[in-house]
Design a protein around this motif. Sequence first.
Motif, PDB file in Angstrom:
ATOM      1  N   ALA A  50       0.844  -1.203   0.000  1.00  0.00           N
ATOM      2  CA  ALA A  50       0.000   0.000   0.000  1.00  0.00           C
ATOM      3  C   ALA A  50       0.874   1.245   0.000  1.00  0.00           C
ATOM      4  N   GLY A  51       1.932   1.238   0.792  1.00  0.00           N
ATOM      5  CA  GLY A  51       2.861   2.365   0.827  1.00  0.00           C
ATOM      6  C   GLY A  51       3.558   2.574  -0.509  1.00  0.00           C
ATOM      7  N   LEU A  52       3.977   1.479  -1.137  1.00  0.00           N
ATOM      8  CA  LEU A  52       4.625   1.590  -2.439  1.00  0.00           C
ATOM      9  C   LEU A  52       3.645   2.087  -3.503  1.00  0.00           C
ATOM     10  N   SER A  53       2.404   1.632  -3.431  1.00  0.00           N
ATOM     11  CA  SER A  53       1.367   2.097  -4.365  1.00  0.00           C
ATOM     12  C   SER A  53       1.092   3.578  -4.158  1.00  0.00           C
ATOM     13  N   TYR A  54       1.037   3.982  -2.909  1.00  0.00           N
ATOM     14  CA  TYR A  54       0.825   5.392  -2.575  1.00  0.00           C
ATOM     15  C   TYR A  54       1.956   6.246  -3.161  1.00  0.00           C
ATOM     16  N   ALA A  55       3.197   5.765  -3.025  1.00  0.00           N
ATOM     17  CA  ALA A  55       4.351   6.487  -3.560  1.00  0.00           C
ATOM     18  C   ALA A  55       4.250   6.616  -5.077  1.00  0.00           C
ATOM     19  N   LEU A  56       3.907   5.525  -5.747  1.00  0.00           N
ATOM     20  CA  LEU A  56       3.780   5.547  -7.200  1.00  0.00           C
ATOM     21  C   LEU A  56       2.696   6.529  -7.638  1.00  0.00           C
ATOM     22  N   PHE A  57       1.560   6.488  -6.952  1.00  0.00           N
ATOM     23  CA  PHE A  57       0.465   7.417  -7.252  1.00  0.00           C
ATOM     24  C   PHE A  57       0.917   8.868  -7.083  1.00  0.00           C
ATOM     25  N   ALA A  58       1.607   9.160  -6.005  1.00  0.00           N
ATOM     26  CA  ALA A  58       2.063  10.529  -5.737  1.00  0.00           C
ATOM     27  C   ALA A  58       3.063  10.999  -6.794  1.00  0.00           C
ATOM     28  N   ILE A  59       3.964  10.118  -7.203  1.00  0.00           N
ATOM     29  CA  ILE A  59       4.968  10.477  -8.209  1.00  0.00           C
ATOM     30  C   ILE A  59       4.301  10.734  -9.560  1.00  0.00           C
ATOM     31  N   ILE A  60       3.400   9.844  -9.958  1.00  0.00           N
ATOM     32  CA  ILE A  60       2.707  10.007 -11.241  1.00  0.00           C
ATOM     33  C   ILE A  60       1.848  11.269 -11.225  1.00  0.00           C
ATOM     34  N   LEU A  61       1.103  11.467 -10.149  1.00  0.00           N
ATOM     35  CA  LEU A  61       0.245  12.645 -10.051  1.00  0.00           C
ATOM     36  C   LEU A  61       1.067  13.932 -10.115  1.00  0.00           C
ATOM     37  N   SER A  62       2.182  13.953  -9.428  1.00  0.00           N
ATOM     38  CA  SER A  62       3.059  15.115  -9.452  1.00  0.00           C
ATOM     39  C   SER A  62       3.572  15.368 -10.873  1.00  0.00           C
ATOM     40  N   GLY A  63       3.945  14.304 -11.573  1.00  0.00           N
ATOM     41  CA  GLY A  63       4.449  14.443 -12.933  1.00  0.00           C
ATOM     42  C   GLY A  63       3.402  14.928 -13.911  1.00  0.00           C
ATOM     43  N   LEU A  64       2.159  14.551 -13.684  1.00  0.00           N
ATOM     44  CA  LEU A  64       1.080  14.966 -14.574  1.00  0.00           C
ATOM     45  C   LEU A  64       0.598  16.389 -14.289  1.00  0.00           C
ATOM     46  N   VAL A  65       0.541  16.741 -13.025  1.00  0.00           N
ATOM     47  CA  VAL A  65      -0.097  18.000 -12.646  1.00  0.00           C
ATOM     48  C   VAL A  65       0.887  19.166 -12.544  1.00  0.00           C
ATOM     49  N   SER A  66       2.123  18.926 -12.135  1.00  0.00           N
ATOM     50  CA  SER A  66       3.047  20.051 -11.957  1.00  0.00           C
ATOM     51  C   SER A  66       3.278  20.845 -13.244  1.00  0.00           C
ATOM     52  N   PRO A  67       3.395  20.217 -14.415  1.00  0.00           N
ATOM     53  CA  PRO A  67       3.553  21.037 -15.625  1.00  0.00           C
ATOM     54  C   PRO A  67       2.319  21.898 -15.925  1.00  0.00           C
ATOM     55  N   ILE A  68       1.154  21.410 -15.560  1.00  0.00           N
ATOM     56  CA  ILE A  68      -0.072  22.171 -15.795  1.00  0.00           C
ATOM     57  C   ILE A  68      -0.145  23.366 -14.850  1.00  0.00           C
ATOM     58  N   LEU A  69       0.162  23.135 -13.570  1.00  0.00           N
ATOM     59  CA  LEU A  69       0.046  24.202 -12.580  1.00  0.00           C
ATOM     60  C   LEU A  69       1.217  25.172 -12.586  1.00  0.00           C
ATOM     61  N   ASP A  70       2.422  24.642 -12.775  1.00  0.00           N
ATOM     62  CA  ASP A  70       3.624  25.467 -12.654  1.00  0.00           C
ATOM     63  C   ASP A  70       4.321  25.747 -13.985  1.00  0.00           C
ATOM     64  N   GLY A  71       3.876  25.101 -15.046  1.00  0.00           N
ATOM     65  CA  GLY A  71       4.495  25.315 -16.349  1.00  0.00           C
ATOM     66  C   GLY A  71       5.756  24.506 -16.585  1.00  0.00           C
ATOM     67  N   LYS A  72       6.173  23.728 -15.596  1.00  0.00           N
ATOM     68  CA  LYS A  72       7.362  22.879 -15.764  1.00  0.00           C
ATOM     69  C   LYS A  72       7.245  21.665 -14.851  1.00  0.00           C
ATOM     70  N   LEU A  73       7.953  20.622 -15.230  1.00  0.00           N
ATOM     71  CA  LEU A  73       7.953  19.400 -14.438  1.00  0.00           C
ATOM     72  C   LEU A  73       8.681  19.637 -13.123  1.00  0.00           C
TER      73      LEU A  73
END
Length: 107
Positions: A50-73
């Motif tokens: 569950a912890g590893l899945s949570y980490a993967l979700f957080a990393i993927i979500l950050s990679g998808l959303v940060s360029p949209i919100l901040d303009g860069k990865l």
Amino acid sequence: MRPIMKITGAMDLIGQQFGSILMTILISLAWLMIVLMKRVPNPVVVLVYAGLSYALFAIILSGLVSPILDGKLQGPLTNPLSMISVFATNAIWGFLVGRIAKALRHK
């Protein structure tokens, strides 16, 4: 849940430090209650995953959303050592909550 709260700005409303601690406690309690109520045979293994899945979700979500919100990865995808740290931290978190569940189940 924590990455979503950070992205939406909800974490800023309650305070970054308090919000992080609160979310960690709430997620830990949810994991604990689920494995105890479901009588999971090996809660340590289940919660490490569950912890590893949570980490993967957080990393993927950050990679998808940060360029949209901040303009860069931004986030762990920009630094491989950071990704290792995220996975290790969440695996340890799952392990500790799993050990608590195992101890509570045997009482």
